[in-house]
Motif scaffolding. Structure first.
Motif, PDB file in Angstrom:
ATOM      1  N   GLN A 136       0.830  -1.208   0.000  1.00  0.00           N
ATOM      2  CA  GLN A 136       0.000   0.000   0.000  1.00  0.00           C
ATOM      3  C   GLN A 136       0.866   1.260   0.000  1.00  0.00           C
ATOM      4  O   GLN A 136       0.571   2.234  -0.697  1.00  0.00           O
ATOM      5  CB  GLN A 136      -0.931  -0.010   1.215  1.00  0.00           C
ATOM      6  CG  GLN A 136      -1.921   1.143   1.238  1.00  0.00           C
ATOM      7  CD  GLN A 136      -2.888   1.052   2.400  1.00  0.00           C
ATOM      8  OE1 GLN A 136      -2.809   0.121   3.209  1.00  0.00           O
ATOM      9  NE2 GLN A 136      -3.802   1.989   2.496  1.00  0.00           N
ATOM     10  N   VAL A 137       1.935   1.238   0.790  1.00  0.00           N
ATOM     11  CA  VAL A 137       2.840   2.388   0.819  1.00  0.00           C
ATOM     12  C   VAL A 137       3.539   2.552  -0.533  1.00  0.00           C
ATOM     13  O   VAL A 137       3.687   3.675  -1.039  1.00  0.00           O
ATOM     14  CB  VAL A 137       3.881   2.224   1.946  1.00  0.00           C
ATOM     15  CG1 VAL A 137       4.916   3.345   1.889  1.00  0.00           C
ATOM     16  CG2 VAL A 137       3.197   2.203   3.304  1.00  0.00           C
ATOM     17  N   ASN A 179       1.194   4.248  -2.834  1.00  0.00           N
ATOM     18  CA  ASN A 179       1.030   5.674  -2.539  1.00  0.00           C
ATOM     19  C   ASN A 179       2.195   6.501  -3.074  1.00  0.00           C
ATOM     20  O   ASN A 179       2.046   7.702  -3.327  1.00  0.00           O
ATOM     21  CB  ASN A 179       0.894   5.888  -1.029  1.00  0.00           C
ATOM     22  CG  ASN A 179      -0.405   5.318  -0.490  1.00  0.00           C
ATOM     23  OD1 ASN A 179      -1.392   5.174  -1.219  1.00  0.00           O
ATOM     24  ND2 ASN A 179      -0.418   4.981   0.799  1.00  0.00           N
TER      25      ASN A 179
END
Length: 208
Positions: A46-47, A50
């Motif tokens: 997820q990071v 992003n």
């Protein structure tokens, strides 16, 4: 306090994500609890997503992130993934070497297209249509020759080259004459300079 240089640090497998992401991946690999590893792996992905928001609409973007996660772990990460795990042997396999394009002949100024046209003409049946094609090929060869050498060239030279490139199979009839050199090579028109005075076209008005 000692300075830590990048040259002394661990090599980054994918430098675009930076050293902090690489450290998170290394830590995730060492976790013993599988559920904790799965949770942390999803958080890392997820990071990573992003950090590249402009790629969220790209098809298979999540698949790419998971593949990069395994690559950064040197394929040692053991977690549940929604996509097939990439294989190290497949990704690191060297591609097949491409064959170096061979030159059409020793007469490189004719180019490869001439040889392709000659090979095509060899497959045609004898007749007026083939004779017209051979004559067109000879004309194009003369044009290519003149582009390489601006001097004039005798038609017999073109005929001999055509015969050699075709293995003696294609021969232009003696009654046929190729186009004139001046018609094949067009000279660029020279730019003429017109001398004109600065006062041309202007009227001089005197105060009375």
């Amino acid at each position: 306090m000692e300075l830590e240089y990048n040259s002394d640090r661990e090599h980054l497998i994918i430098p675009e994500y930076g050293r902090h992401i690489q450290k998170l991946v290394n830590h995730c690999v060492k976790l013993e609890d599988r559920e904790v590893r799965n949770t942390m792996a999803k958080a890392i992905v997820q990071v990573m997503g992003n950090m590249q928001p402009h790629l969220r609409d790209v098809p298979d973007f999540q698949h790419k992130l998971w593949d990069q996660l395994f690559i950064m772990s040197d394929y040692e990460l053991d977690v549940d993934t929604p996509y097939p795990k990439p294989e190290k042997e497949v990704l690191q396999a060297k591609p097949q070497a491409l064959d170096y394009p061979r030159s059409a002949s020793k007469y490189r100024f004719y180019g490869n297209n001439i040889q392709i046209m000659i090979d095509t003409a060899l497959t045609w049946e004898d007749g007026d249509l083939k004779d017209a094609l051979v004559f067109t090929i000879a004309n194009h060869m003369k044009k290519c020759y003149l582009n390489w050498n601006k001097d004039t060239v005798d038609d017999e030279v073109i005929f001999s080259h055509l015969k050699e490139l075709s293995g003696g199979a294609l021969i232009v009839k003696d009654t046929d004459s190729l186009s004139e050199s001046k018609d094949l090579v067009r000279k660029k028109p020279s730019k003429g300079f017109q001398k004109s005075g600065s006062k041309q076209g202007k009227k001089n008005y005197r105060k009375r």
